[in-house]
Design an enzyme around this catalytic site. Structure first.
Site, PDB file in Angstrom:
ATOM      1  N   HIS A  67       0.917  -1.094  -0.135  1.00 13.26           N
ATOM      2  CA  HIS A  67      -0.086   0.067   0.292  1.00 13.26           C
ATOM      3  C   HIS A  67       1.154   1.154   0.122  1.00 13.26           C
ATOM      4  CE1 HIS A  67      -3.199   2.720   1.115  1.00 13.26           C
ATOM      5  NE2 HIS A  67      -3.950   1.964   0.823  1.00 13.26           N
ATOM      6  N   ASP A  87      -7.889  -5.383   0.019  1.00 12.44           N
ATOM      7  CA  ASP A  87      -8.457  -6.371  -1.159  1.00 12.44           C
ATOM      8  C   ASP A  87      -8.043  -7.759  -0.965  1.00 12.44           C
ATOM      9  OD1 ASP A  87      -9.827  -4.260  -2.609  1.00 12.44           O
ATOM     10  OD2 ASP A  87      -7.761  -3.658  -3.444  1.00 12.44           O
TER      11      ASP A  87
HETATM   12  N1  ACO Z   1       4.275  -7.758  -4.748  1.00 12.34           N
HETATM   13  C1  ACO Z   1       5.507  -7.621  -5.094  1.00 12.34           C
HETATM   14  N2  ACO Z   1       6.112  -6.269  -4.990  1.00 12.34           N
HETATM   15  C2  ACO Z   1       5.670  -5.350  -4.809  1.00 12.34           C
HETATM   16  C3  ACO Z   1       4.576  -5.399  -4.177  1.00 12.34           C
HETATM   17  C4  ACO Z   1       3.606  -6.641  -4.673  1.00 12.34           C
HETATM   18  N3  ACO Z   1       2.077  -6.749  -4.323  1.00 12.34           N
HETATM   19  N4  ACO Z   1       3.871  -4.158  -4.072  1.00 12.34           N
HETATM   20  C5  ACO Z   1       5.020  -3.119  -4.041  1.00 12.34           C
HETATM   21  N5  ACO Z   1       6.322  -4.101  -4.153  1.00 12.34           N
HETATM   22  C6  ACO Z   1       7.700  -3.653  -4.436  1.00 12.34           C
HETATM   23  C7  ACO Z   1       7.921  -2.859  -5.690  1.00 12.34           C
HETATM   24  O1  ACO Z   1       8.045  -3.760  -6.732  1.00 12.34           O
HETATM   25  C8  ACO Z   1       8.843  -2.225  -5.287  1.00 12.34           C
HETATM   26  O2  ACO Z   1      10.233  -2.761  -5.063  1.00 12.34           O
HETATM   27  P1  ACO Z   1      11.520  -2.282  -5.369  1.00 12.34           P
HETATM   28  O3  ACO Z   1      11.791  -1.253  -4.386  1.00 12.34           O
HETATM   29  O4  ACO Z   1      12.634  -3.423  -5.532  1.00 12.34           O
HETATM   30  O5  ACO Z   1      11.503  -1.433  -6.641  1.00 12.34           O
HETATM   31  C9  ACO Z   1       8.511  -1.831  -4.046  1.00 12.34           C
HETATM   32  O6  ACO Z   1       7.990  -2.818  -3.266  1.00 12.34           O
HETATM   33  C10 ACO Z   1       7.700  -0.470  -3.598  1.00 12.34           C
HETATM   34  O7  ACO Z   1       6.635  -0.663  -4.619  1.00 12.34           O
HETATM   35  P2  ACO Z   1       5.974   0.762  -5.507  1.00 12.34           P
HETATM   36  O8  ACO Z   1       5.275  -0.169  -6.509  1.00 12.34           O
HETATM   37  O9  ACO Z   1       6.912   1.759  -5.553  1.00 12.34           O
HETATM   38  O10 ACO Z   1       4.851   1.153  -4.172  1.00 12.34           O
HETATM   39  P3  ACO Z   1       3.661   2.178  -4.379  1.00 12.34           P
HETATM   40  O11 ACO Z   1       3.303   2.802  -3.416  1.00 12.34           O
HETATM   41  O12 ACO Z   1       3.782   2.962  -5.580  1.00 12.34           O
HETATM   42  O13 ACO Z   1       2.406   1.110  -4.783  1.00 12.34           O
HETATM   43  C11 ACO Z   1       0.690  -0.479  -4.803  1.00 12.34           C
HETATM   44  C12 ACO Z   1       1.585   0.619  -3.977  1.00 12.34           C
HETATM   45  C13 ACO Z   1       0.194  -0.012  -5.983  1.00 12.34           C
HETATM   46  C14 ACO Z   1      -0.608  -1.008  -3.837  1.00 12.34           C
HETATM   47  C15 ACO Z   1       1.592  -1.687  -4.985  1.00 12.34           C
HETATM   48  O14 ACO Z   1       1.822  -2.205  -3.529  1.00 12.34           O
HETATM   49  C16 ACO Z   1       0.866  -2.876  -5.442  1.00 12.34           C
HETATM   50  O15 ACO Z   1       0.828  -2.983  -6.765  1.00 12.34           O
HETATM   51  N6  ACO Z   1       0.054  -3.586  -5.037  1.00 12.34           N
HETATM   52  C17 ACO Z   1      -0.399  -4.930  -5.589  1.00 12.34           C
HETATM   53  C18 ACO Z   1      -1.968  -4.316  -6.177  1.00 12.34           C
HETATM   54  C19 ACO Z   1      -2.899  -4.041  -5.061  1.00 12.34           C
HETATM   55  O16 ACO Z   1      -3.218  -4.821  -4.084  1.00 12.34           O
HETATM   56  N7  ACO Z   1      -3.344  -3.116  -5.199  1.00 12.34           N
HETATM   57  C20 ACO Z   1      -4.628  -2.492  -4.170  1.00 12.34           C
HETATM   58  C21 ACO Z   1      -3.952  -1.364  -3.203  1.00 12.34           C
HETATM   59  S1  ACO Z   1      -5.262  -1.198  -2.246  1.00 12.34           S
HETATM   60  C22 ACO Z   1      -6.314   0.061  -3.150  1.00 12.34           C
HETATM   61  O17 ACO Z   1      -5.930   0.725  -3.957  1.00 12.34           O
HETATM   62  C23 ACO Z   1      -7.801  -0.150  -2.681  1.00 12.34           C
END
Ligand code: ACO
Length: 427
Positions: A307, A364
């Site tokens: 998140h 979720d």
């Molecule tokens: N699985 C694996 N790796 C992940 C995940 C994940 N679900 N989420 C983040 N990471 C990793 C990224 O690859 C990144 O790694 P790095 O530092 O080596 O490059 C690091 O964690 C940071 O991730 P970001 O994408 O920069 O984090 P951001 O805050 O931009 O994204 C998000 C948040 C979009 C929720 C992300 O965690 C994600 O894609 N999760 C999966 C989708 C999801 O569950 N979305 C629902 C969110 S809740 C809502 O909107 C209602």
């Protein structure tokens, strides 16, 4: 240096930028005069560090896992309030007394019917169309039936428009589902509660009466409360941005629905179920999916994990996980996917990759398993999120217009070609 200013030395000039502080101690540097005084702008792609507004609606502390609507912890609302009371709280900045609740419920009932001419719109969508796209189209189409809802003329009418949106979206969602399975639509009833009414419209049929189950109603009520607002997330920011152009409220909410449909946002609840199902079909090979999620070369992400704001735990996920167990027990449902989700969570929470990046289950991760137990089909999961989020979107829109609208318009740093004359290219 005064405590109320931050000093910035830029281009040999010292600027004093005001420091602003929220009621919960959040601090920000007000840079609104920066360009005027220095010629510089700030750059913050995806708004990781940018506050876009002042808001009195929802407070989140992502480090401590705190979520409050109008100051009230979401846990208390989930335990003791109804979704309609929560919607009122968000919209009106006060928890309703019995008279206010009665008036609001009456308004919702009066505006729960979909204009009969709109019923035929459903015939125009191809079979298999995603309900989120149908819903955003239908909500946008409300502008054509109720055209006098531009931001400036709406103020007096906002209660009716908000009630229509919150109420009719449930009717539309149920109609879209009935259409998709080729059954006649069921009209809303004046006697049922918000959640019971929705379940009735979804599952009742002329040949099989649907008996509303109180445990399902309770769980649905709770899920909608937990989704009701989440301050400046992607879809709410969309609503505020589009609304700032004085677009009418229906079109504005339609854009919010489109933003929510993305798998990185509300669409994740459907994506979680597809992921759990793939793992199941793969023989429950959790490690394989954990390895894929950690591989920077692989686009796969663990859906329902991570998140932007919560870096410790998502308080909504904690409640939803518990409700998931309670409801499945009460309904005597054994879902293999729940077992897989729990194993996945356990392994991920111990894995250094997820620990280092502070990735935890989000809202979720378990919600889809509950919706499935209720009989709601997978492609409707994100629609359920819309039902919950509507009061939040409308509350933000209301707050924004009450402060006087200034159109949202970020700047950029241009990195394209410098001046290139056409005559230099076309000889
Ligand atoms: N699985 C694996 N790796 C992940 C995940 C994940 N679900 N989420 C983040 N990471 C990793 C990224 O690859 C990144 O790694 P790095 O530092 O080596 O490059 C690091 O964690 C940071 O991730 P970001 O994408 O920069 O984090 P951001 O805050 O931009 O994204 C998000 C948040 C979009 C929720 C992300 O965690 C994600 O894609 N999760 C999966 C989708 C999801 O569950 N979305 C629902 C969110 S809740 C809502 O909107 C209602």
């Amino acid at each position: 240096m005064s405590e109320n200013f931050a000093e910035l030395i830029i281009g040999g000039k010292k600027l004093e930028l005001p420091i602003v502080e929220g009621t919960e101690g959040e601090k920000a540097i007000d840079i609104s005069s920066l360009r005027r005084e220095s010629g510089f702008i700030t750059i913050d792609p995806s708004f990781l560090n940018t506050g876009a507004c002042f808001s009195k609606i929802t407070f989140i502390d992502g480090e401590k896992g705190i979520l409050r609507y109008r100051g009230i912890p979401v846990q208390e609302l989930a335990e003791d309030a109804s979704f309609i009371e929560t919607a009122y709280l968000l919209l009106h900045n006060e928890f309703p007394n019995s008279d206010q609740l009665e008036c609001f419920s009456k308004l919702l009932t009066e505006h729960s019917m979909l204009h009969e001419d709109m019923r035929h719109f459903f015939d125009g969508f191809p079979r298999g169309a995603h309900p989120m796209h149908i819903l955003s189209t239908m909500i946008n189409a409300l502008s054509t039936f109720y055209p006098n809802v531009d931001a400036l003329s709406l103020i007096d009418d906002i209660n009716v428009t908000a009630a229509r949106l919150i109420s009719v979206v449930r009717t539309m969602a149920a109609f879209a589902y009935k259409k998709s399975i080729g059954e006649p639509v069921v009209y809303p009833s004046a006697d049922d509660s918000y959640c019971a009414n929705f379940l009735h419209m979804m599952f009742d049929s002329p040949v099989k009466k649907y008996k509303v189950d109180k445990d399902i109603v309770k769980a649905l009520n709770q899920l909608l409360i937990l989704h009701a607002d989440h301050e400046q997330n992607c879809s709410t920011t969309t609503v505020r941005t589009i609304g700032s152009a004085q677009v009418n409220l229906y079109a504005t909410i339609s854009a919010g629905i489109s933003a929510l449909s993305g798998p990185l946002h509300g669409g994740a609840n459907q994506a979680v179920m597809s992921m759990l199902e793939s793992i199941r079909q793969d023989g429950g090979d959790i490690e394989k999916y954990i390895t894929m999620a950690k591989d920077a070369e692989d686009p796969f992400r663990l859906m329902g994990f991570g998140h932007r704001v919560y870096k410790n735990f998502d308080p909504r996920a904690t409640i939803i996980k518990e409700t998931c167990h309670t409801l499945l027990n009460k309904l005597e449902i054994e879902d293999e996917l729940l077992g897989i989700a729990m194993q996945l969570e356990e392994v991920a929470l111990e894995d250094p990759y997820f620990v280092k990046r502070k990735l935890y289950p989000n809202v979720d991760f378990y919600s889809g398993i509950i919706y499935k137990a209720m009989g709601i089909p997978e492609n409707m999961f994100t629609v359920m999120f819309v039902l919950g989020r509507l009061p939040g979107w409308i509350a933000h829109w209301k707050e924004m217009i009450s402060k006087g609208i200034k159109i949202a318009r970020p700047r950029q740093i241009y990195t394209g070609k410098t001046l290139t004359h056409l005559s230099d290219i076309v000889k």
